[in-house]
Design a protein around this motif. Structure first.
Motif, mmCIF file in Angstrom:
data_model
loop_
_atom_site.group_PDB
_atom_site.id
_atom_site.type_symbol
_atom_site.label_atom_id
_atom_site.label_comp_id
_atom_site.label_asym_id
_atom_site.label_seq_id
_atom_site.Cartn_x
_atom_site.Cartn_y
_atom_site.Cartn_z
ATOM 1 N N ASN A 177 0.787 -1.220 -0.100
ATOM 2 C CA ASN A 177 -0.018 -0.080 -0.110
ATOM 3 C C ASN A 177 0.918 1.186 0.080
ATOM 4 O O ASN A 177 0.197 2.400 -0.065
ATOM 5 C CB ASN A 177 -0.932 0.019 1.088
ATOM 6 C CG ASN A 177 -2.272 -0.866 1.116
ATOM 7 O OD1 ASN A 177 -2.458 -1.502 1.998
ATOM 8 N ND2 ASN A 177 -2.454 -1.207 -0.035
ATOM 9 N N GLN A 217 -2.937 -2.320 -4.055
ATOM 10 C CA GLN A 217 -3.659 -2.669 -3.102
ATOM 11 C C GLN A 217 -4.008 -4.115 -2.748
ATOM 12 O O GLN A 217 -4.215 -4.336 -1.728
ATOM 13 C CB GLN A 217 -5.028 -2.216 -3.957
ATOM 14 C CG GLN A 217 -6.422 -2.328 -2.958
ATOM 15 C CD GLN A 217 -7.726 -2.056 -3.756
ATOM 16 O OE1 GLN A 217 -8.068 -2.724 -4.175
ATOM 17 N NE2 GLN A 217 -8.119 -0.917 -3.362
ATOM 18 N N GLN A 225 -3.442 -5.787 -7.810
ATOM 19 C CA GLN A 225 -4.541 -5.171 -7.866
ATOM 20 C C GLN A 225 -3.974 -3.654 -7.444
ATOM 21 O O GLN A 225 -3.529 -3.634 -6.503
ATOM 22 C CB GLN A 225 -5.688 -5.748 -7.023
ATOM 23 C CG GLN A 225 -6.972 -5.033 -7.275
ATOM 24 C CD GLN A 225 -8.189 -5.659 -6.659
ATOM 25 O OE1 GLN A 225 -8.680 -6.740 -7.406
ATOM 26 N NE2 GLN A 225 -8.870 -5.173 -5.818
ATOM 27 N N THR A 226 -4.540 -2.732 -8.220
ATOM 28 C CA THR A 226 -3.964 -1.126 -8.007
ATOM 29 C C THR A 226 -5.194 -0.429 -7.709
ATOM 30 O O THR A 226 -6.229 -0.592 -8.266
ATOM 31 C CB THR A 226 -3.129 -0.805 -8.896
ATOM 32 O OG1 THR A 226 -3.608 -0.793 -10.199
ATOM 33 C CG2 THR A 226 -1.870 -1.585 -9.234
ATOM 34 N N ASN A 227 -4.947 0.700 -7.141
ATOM 35 C CA ASN A 227 -5.898 1.674 -6.845
ATOM 36 C C ASN A 227 -5.930 2.787 -7.890
ATOM 37 O O ASN A 227 -4.638 3.346 -8.114
ATOM 38 C CB ASN A 227 -5.463 2.327 -5.576
ATOM 39 C CG ASN A 227 -6.536 3.429 -5.211
ATOM 40 O OD1 ASN A 227 -7.579 3.848 -6.052
ATOM 41 N ND2 ASN A 227 -6.636 4.168 -4.104
ATOM 42 N N ASN A 229 -7.408 5.414 -8.692
ATOM 43 C CA ASN A 229 -7.891 6.920 -8.455
ATOM 44 C C ASN A 229 -6.992 7.918 -8.573
ATOM 45 O O ASN A 229 -6.022 8.041 -7.893
ATOM 46 C CB ASN A 229 -8.533 6.960 -6.802
ATOM 47 C CG ASN A 229 -9.200 8.126 -6.506
ATOM 48 O OD1 ASN A 229 -9.448 9.093 -7.309
ATOM 49 N ND2 ASN A 229 -9.815 8.143 -5.449
ATOM 50 N N ASP A 232 -6.060 9.822 -5.384
ATOM 51 C CA ASP A 232 -5.284 9.229 -4.537
ATOM 52 C C ASP A 232 -3.871 10.230 -4.178
ATOM 53 O O ASP A 232 -3.302 10.285 -5.307
ATOM 54 C CB ASP A 232 -4.908 7.910 -4.758
ATOM 55 C CG ASP A 232 -4.320 7.119 -3.888
ATOM 56 O OD1 ASP A 232 -3.569 7.687 -2.977
ATOM 57 O OD2 ASP A 232 -4.671 5.731 -3.653
ATOM 58 N N GLY A 238 -4.923 5.607 -13.073
ATOM 59 C CA GLY A 238 -4.833 4.034 -13.356
ATOM 60 C C GLY A 238 -4.873 3.736 -14.723
ATOM 61 O O GLY A 238 -4.882 4.930 -15.727
ATOM 62 N N ARG A 267 -12.116 4.130 -13.185
ATOM 63 C CA ARG A 267 -11.958 4.505 -11.721
ATOM 64 C C ARG A 267 -11.595 3.493 -10.787
ATOM 65 O O ARG A 267 -12.243 2.367 -10.924
ATOM 66 C CB ARG A 267 -12.979 5.410 -11.379
ATOM 67 C CG ARG A 267 -13.024 6.985 -12.178
ATOM 68 C CD ARG A 267 -11.773 7.693 -12.122
ATOM 69 N NE ARG A 267 -11.932 8.850 -12.375
ATOM 70 C CZ ARG A 267 -11.857 9.656 -13.686
ATOM 71 N NH1 ARG A 267 -11.429 8.663 -14.299
ATOM 72 N NH2 ARG A 267 -11.963 10.626 -14.039
ATOM 73 N N TYR A 268 -10.780 3.854 -9.755
ATOM 74 C CA TYR A 268 -10.739 2.822 -8.397
ATOM 75 C C TYR A 268 -9.779 1.573 -8.875
ATOM 76 O O TYR A 268 -8.862 1.565 -8.350
ATOM 77 C CB TYR A 268 -11.909 2.718 -8.058
ATOM 78 C CG TYR A 268 -12.754 4.213 -7.807
ATOM 79 C CD1 TYR A 268 -12.070 5.097 -7.016
ATOM 80 C CD2 TYR A 268 -13.978 4.158 -8.412
ATOM 81 C CE1 TYR A 268 -12.878 6.381 -6.992
ATOM 82 C CE2 TYR A 268 -14.660 5.453 -8.313
ATOM 83 C CZ TYR A 268 -14.189 6.195 -7.634
ATOM 84 O OH TYR A 268 -14.652 7.529 -7.439
ATOM 85 N N ILE A 269 -10.453 0.679 -9.451
ATOM 86 C CA ILE A 269 -9.622 -0.734 -9.242
ATOM 87 C C ILE A 269 -9.340 -1.147 -10.621
ATOM 88 O O ILE A 269 -9.922 -1.262 -11.487
ATOM 89 C CB ILE A 269 -10.577 -1.859 -8.499
ATOM 90 C CG1 ILE A 269 -11.121 -1.442 -7.207
ATOM 91 C CG2 ILE A 269 -9.790 -3.272 -8.793
ATOM 92 C CD1 ILE A 269 -9.870 -1.167 -6.060
#
Length: 293
Positions: A177, A217, A225-227, A229, A232, A238, A267-269
């Motif tokens: 993280n 993440q 798996q990455t964030n 966003n 961030d 991403g 977005r996000y994942i």
């Protein structure tokens, strides 16, 4: 290949039809930086046909005549796959129509004769998919990796290196993280449309190379798996549609290729297929691709 169009949570290739990238199926590295300085000169845009439709992904030169990409960018393709390492391919549909080759017979895919004298920056090759690629059906054996063997080696571009086996295991939780990987790709940007609802949406143009940093993440035996966003504060954004197959770098070496995302607005994942694992590296070795000494 249909999953790239109808299930946005799986696969991140972008549709290029009739010289255009279909709106709503293409996207880009969110929060990314255009590679105007050609920093990632060994990362290219690849085009290919499946069922008469032209698609695009991202790939990396890892040997003078071998490209590394995602398995879903090589699985079931027709004819050859072509690549350019131009960091700025097209900014408008008009430029795309002039700069991006098309197959004489889409059902047969790209053939050597489809690249005319004016297409000197494009090269053609043959795609292969990891034999254990599960086509997104087996999380434990994802193996979303493919290669393109070029008809002729590329001169003047230094190939990227593959990370040592188990490189990502060194940054497992809790370090994950706090660790960023650099993601590179040719997807187009997510932004608010000129007219209509002002919701950030994957747009078709420009088609340029971008890069960003993404924070780890979760790590599994197959997937990082990455964030994704862009807000961030630990890193950048991403990947998105069109960035499929593109590399992520850790300490200068490729540790993953972009595989999937979980939202339709990128977005996000993000899910990145690991290439630092034995089942992938043993297969890549059959093409002469091995970790840097």
């Amino acid at each position: 290949m249909r999953s790239r169009l109808t299930t946005l949570a799986i696969g991140t290739a972008a549709l290029v039809a009739a010289g255009l990238v279909a709106p709503g199926t293409a996207g880009a590295i969110t929060g990314g930086t255009e590679d105007l300085a050609n920093r990632y000169s060994n990362v290219g845009l690849i085009l290919f046909y499946d069922d008469g439709v032209r698609y695009r992904c991202t790939a990396t030169l890892v040997q003078p005549d071998v490209l590394l990409t995602a398995g879903h960018c090589t699985f079931g393709t027709s004819g050859g796959t072509i690549v350019t390492f131009d960091p700025d391919v097209a900014r408008t549909p008009t430029e795309a129509a002039a700069e991006i080759p098309t197959a004489a017979d889409p059902a047969l895919g790209f053939q050597p004769g489809d690249l005319g004298a004016d297409d000197g920056e494009w090269r053609i090759g043959t795609a292969s998919t990891h034999p254990a690629y599960s086509d997104f059906t087996d999380l434990d054996n994802w193996n979303d990796v493919g290669v393109v063997q070029l008809a002729e080696p590329v001169a003047g571009i230094t190939p990227a290196s593959i990370a040592d086996r188990g490189a990502l295991d060194e940054v497992a939780q809790p370090a994950l993280n706090k660790t960023a990987v650099t993601v590179v790709g040719y997807g187009t940007e997510v932004r608010k449309p000129v007219a209509g609802p002002q919701k950030p949406t994957p747009m078709s143009y420009p088609i340029v190379r971008r890069y960003t940093d993404a924070i780890g993440q979760k790590l599994t035996p197959q997937i990082l798996q990455t964030n994704g966003n862009e807000n961030d504060n630990r890193a950048g954004g991403g990947s998105c549609f069109g960035d499929s197959g593109g590399p992520s770098f850790l300490d200068g070496d490729i540790v993953t290729v972009t595989s999937y995302g979980r939202t339709d607005n990128c977005r996000y994942i993000d899910g990145l297929q690991r290439v630092d694992i034995g089942v992938v590296q043993d297969w890549l070795a059959t093409f002469g691709v091995t970790p840097a000494a």
